[in-house]
Design an enzyme around this catalytic site. Structure first.
Site, PDB file in Angstrom:
ATOM      1  N   HIS A  84       0.849  -1.200   0.000  1.00 30.40           N
ATOM      2  CA  HIS A  84       0.000   0.000   0.000  1.00 30.40           C
ATOM      3  C   HIS A  84       0.878   1.240   0.000  1.00 30.40           C
ATOM      4  CE1 HIS A  84      -3.374   2.616   1.075  1.00 30.40           C
ATOM      5  NE2 HIS A  84      -2.496   3.242   1.827  1.00 30.40           N
ATOM      6  N   ASP A 163     -16.213   0.613   5.237  1.00 29.41           N
ATOM      7  CA  ASP A 163     -15.213   1.656   4.985  1.00 29.41           C
ATOM      8  C   ASP A 163     -15.733   2.691   4.004  1.00 29.41           C
ATOM      9  OD1 ASP A 163     -12.483   2.776   5.214  1.00 29.41           O
ATOM     10  OD2 ASP A 163     -12.474   2.334   3.076  1.00 29.41           O
ATOM     11  N   ARG A 170     -16.527  10.632   7.013  1.00 30.60           N
ATOM     12  CA  ARG A 170     -15.351  11.347   7.560  1.00 30.60           C
ATOM     13  C   ARG A 170     -14.942  12.486   6.633  1.00 30.60           C
ATOM     14  NH1 ARG A 170     -11.271   6.888   7.425  1.00 30.60           N
ATOM     15  NH2 ARG A 170      -9.825   8.536   7.976  1.00 30.60           N
ATOM     16  N   SER A 185      -9.009   1.872   8.356  1.00 30.15           N
ATOM     17  CA  SER A 185      -9.561   1.902   7.002  1.00 30.15           C
ATOM     18  C   SER A 185      -8.638   1.140   6.035  1.00 30.15           C
ATOM     19  CB  SER A 185      -9.720   3.368   6.583  1.00 30.15           C
ATOM     20  OG  SER A 185      -9.856   3.501   5.205  1.00 30.15           O
ATOM     21  N   LYS A 189      -9.050  -3.139   4.622  1.00 23.42           N
ATOM     22  CA  LYS A 189      -9.187  -3.475   3.198  1.00 23.42           C
ATOM     23  C   LYS A 189      -8.130  -4.495   2.776  1.00 23.42           C
ATOM     24  CE  LYS A 189      -9.516   0.971   2.365  1.00 23.42           C
ATOM     25  NZ  LYS A 189      -9.704   2.339   1.926  1.00 23.42           N
TER      26      LYS A 189
HETATM   27  N1  URA Z   1      -6.798   5.992   2.540  1.00 20.75           N
HETATM   28  C1  URA Z   1      -7.707   5.097   2.973  1.00 20.75           C
HETATM   29  O1  URA Z   1      -7.908   4.053   2.369  1.00 20.75           O
HETATM   30  N2  URA Z   1      -8.393   5.387   4.100  1.00 20.75           N
HETATM   31  C2  URA Z   1      -8.197   6.513   4.827  1.00 20.75           C
HETATM   32  O2  URA Z   1      -8.838   6.707   5.848  1.00 20.75           O
HETATM   33  C3  URA Z   1      -7.244   7.443   4.350  1.00 20.75           C
HETATM   34  C4  URA Z   1      -6.549   7.154   3.196  1.00 20.75           C
END
Ligand code: URA
Length: 433
Positions: A84, A163, A170, A185, A189
């Site tokens: 990521h 999410d 948010r 978050s 994933k």
């Molecule tokens: N990227 C994400 O996937 N989630 C967040 O909360 C911030 C950046």
């Protein structure tokens, strides 16, 4: 509905207390199921942003978010790795490391996103290759990884639906910048996507969402701890994003850069080449490859062409073709951005370059963009090229992104921090949940 428990939970967080795992599960399930509306969840997210979250709460929230949707599981004997990046400019590392690491024997299941603000998105870069699809069903994603060892796909709607709802809320209510909420978050994933091991590349600097090293290191450390407590192997690299990472910025130009890097056409000592090597090594490490084999395997896969062949296999498996990949070329016409005076390139505004490249692609198609000819630290004479624009518009805007001066700039470290925890058990498969 008796929502006394929810009021009490909000008051606890407002006053800096902690919620237990059952309360987090109840809140997430209630929100996704429609029994709890936006208002209390927005208040909770804001309380978390201001008051912070305990590690146990971040873990409980992550588990509850994973449980809100499907979870992929792979039949591969080896640990499946994901990677990521928190988002940058000219950061096309994923297109290189996914096939390269797979060619070294470690399967990679990469779930990616689209461009956000000035930062590029891996899916957009891949889709610059004619015919290529990134909307893979969970079954097709899994089957491709089991067949060729790698896939890059969009996040399915069925993975972590909590999410999607929570992130949108948010975003509307000013509670994106919470380390705990961001970590939950991102990690939820990755877990739902079936990753047994994860490498996080957290960007810091003017072109990143994390502007200070302290924030970036805190996020990176929290994600590694969270992933490890979730039974995944993990490490994080905090890396500089004050200038564009690679020479090319723009969806198709970055796909071309990745293709050429894998074909041996780019210098391995560039910032992009160095970061690609570091990320790939971390992916092999968390993927369980013995330390002594990491560099030899990577070198062989890069020099022998196996990494490139795996990229071609990925492109073909997702609807593209070798011919289309190899025919990719920057859009014409090109125009040069030249130095107005002699001097060192002291800075390149990554946000301005990212935004200019995004607008070029919007105006002229995926093969438009910017190629940086003089990275930070280069000495140029008046009239020498700083950059080249494929698509030809926006010369002034790109020129303004460069700061020249008579003093050579101090070299910035590419890697700001490396966060690893050696406590994970070697070669054990993580639980699939
Ligand atoms: N990227 C994400 O996937 N989630 C967040 O909360 C911030 C950046």
């Amino acid at each position: 509905m008796d929502d006394g428990w929810l009021r009490r939970a909000l008051a606890t967080k407002r006053d800096g207390g902690m919620l237990d795992a059952q309360t987090w599960r109840r809140i997430v399930a209630g929100y996704v199921g429609g029994a709890i509306d936006d208002a209390p969840v927005a208040a909770l997210a804001m309380a978390c942003t201001i008051r912070g979250m305990h590690d146990d709460e971040i873990l409980a929230l992550t588990d509850a978010m994973v449980a809100s949707g499907d979870v992929l599981a792979f039949d591969n004997a080896a640990v499946v790795v994901d990677k990521h990046s928190s988002g940058g400019v000219g950061d096309t590392v994923s297109l290189v490391v996914v096939p390269l690491v797979a060619a070294c024997g470690v399967p990679v299941a990469k779930l990616s996103g689209r461009a956000l603000g000035h930062t590029g998105g891996t899916l957009d870069k891949l889709e610059a290759i004619p015919g290529l699809r990134t909307a893979l069903s969970p079954a097709a994603f899994r089957a491709q990884i089991e067949r060729i060892g790698c896939a890059i796909a969009a996040q399915s709607e069925r993975l972590v639906p909590a999410d999607k709802l929570l992130y949108a809320l948010r975003d509307r209510t000013g509670s994106v910048p919470s380390v705990g909420l961001i970590a939950a978050s991102i990690v939820s994933k990755k877990i739902a996507g079936g990753a047994g091991a994860i490498v996080f590349d957290v960007k810091v600097g003017g072109g990143a969402f994390m502007r200070t090293e302290r924030e970036a290191i805190e996020l990176a450390t929290t994600m590694v701890r969270l992933a490890e407590r979730s039974g995944r192997r993990a490490s994080a690299i905090v890396t500089d994003m004050d200038e564009p990472l690679a020479a090319n910025v723009g969806t198709g130009l970055e796909a071309i850069e990745a293709r050429d890097y894998l074909r041996g056409g780019a210098p391995a000592d560039s910032r992009f080449g160095r970061l690609t090597g570091i990320v790939a090594q971390e992916m092999l490490r968390v993927g369980g490859v013995p330390e002594a084999e990491i560099v030899p395997r990577l070198t062989a896969a890069l020099r022998g062409g196996a990494g490139y062949e795996r990229f071609v296999a990925l492109v073909e498996a997702q609807g593209g073709s070798r011919g289309a990949l190899e025919a990719l070329a920057p859009a014409a016409p090109a125009s040069a951005v030249s130095a107005a005076a002699d001097g060192y390139v002291r800075a390149i505004d990554a946000v301005a370059i990212g935004e200019a490249a995004r607008d070029l692609v919007a105006a002229h198609g995926p093969l438009a963009g910017i190629r940086i000819a003089a990275p930070v630290g280069t000495y140029v004479r008046a009239g020498q090229p700083l950059a080249e624009i494929a698509g030809a518009t926006g010369v002034e805007r790109v020129a303004e992104a460069f700061t020249l001066g008579s003093v050579r700039p101090a070299e910035r470290s590419l890697v700001v921090a490396l966060i690893r925890d050696a406590t994970f058990a070697p070669s054990s498969n993580p639980p699939n949940r």
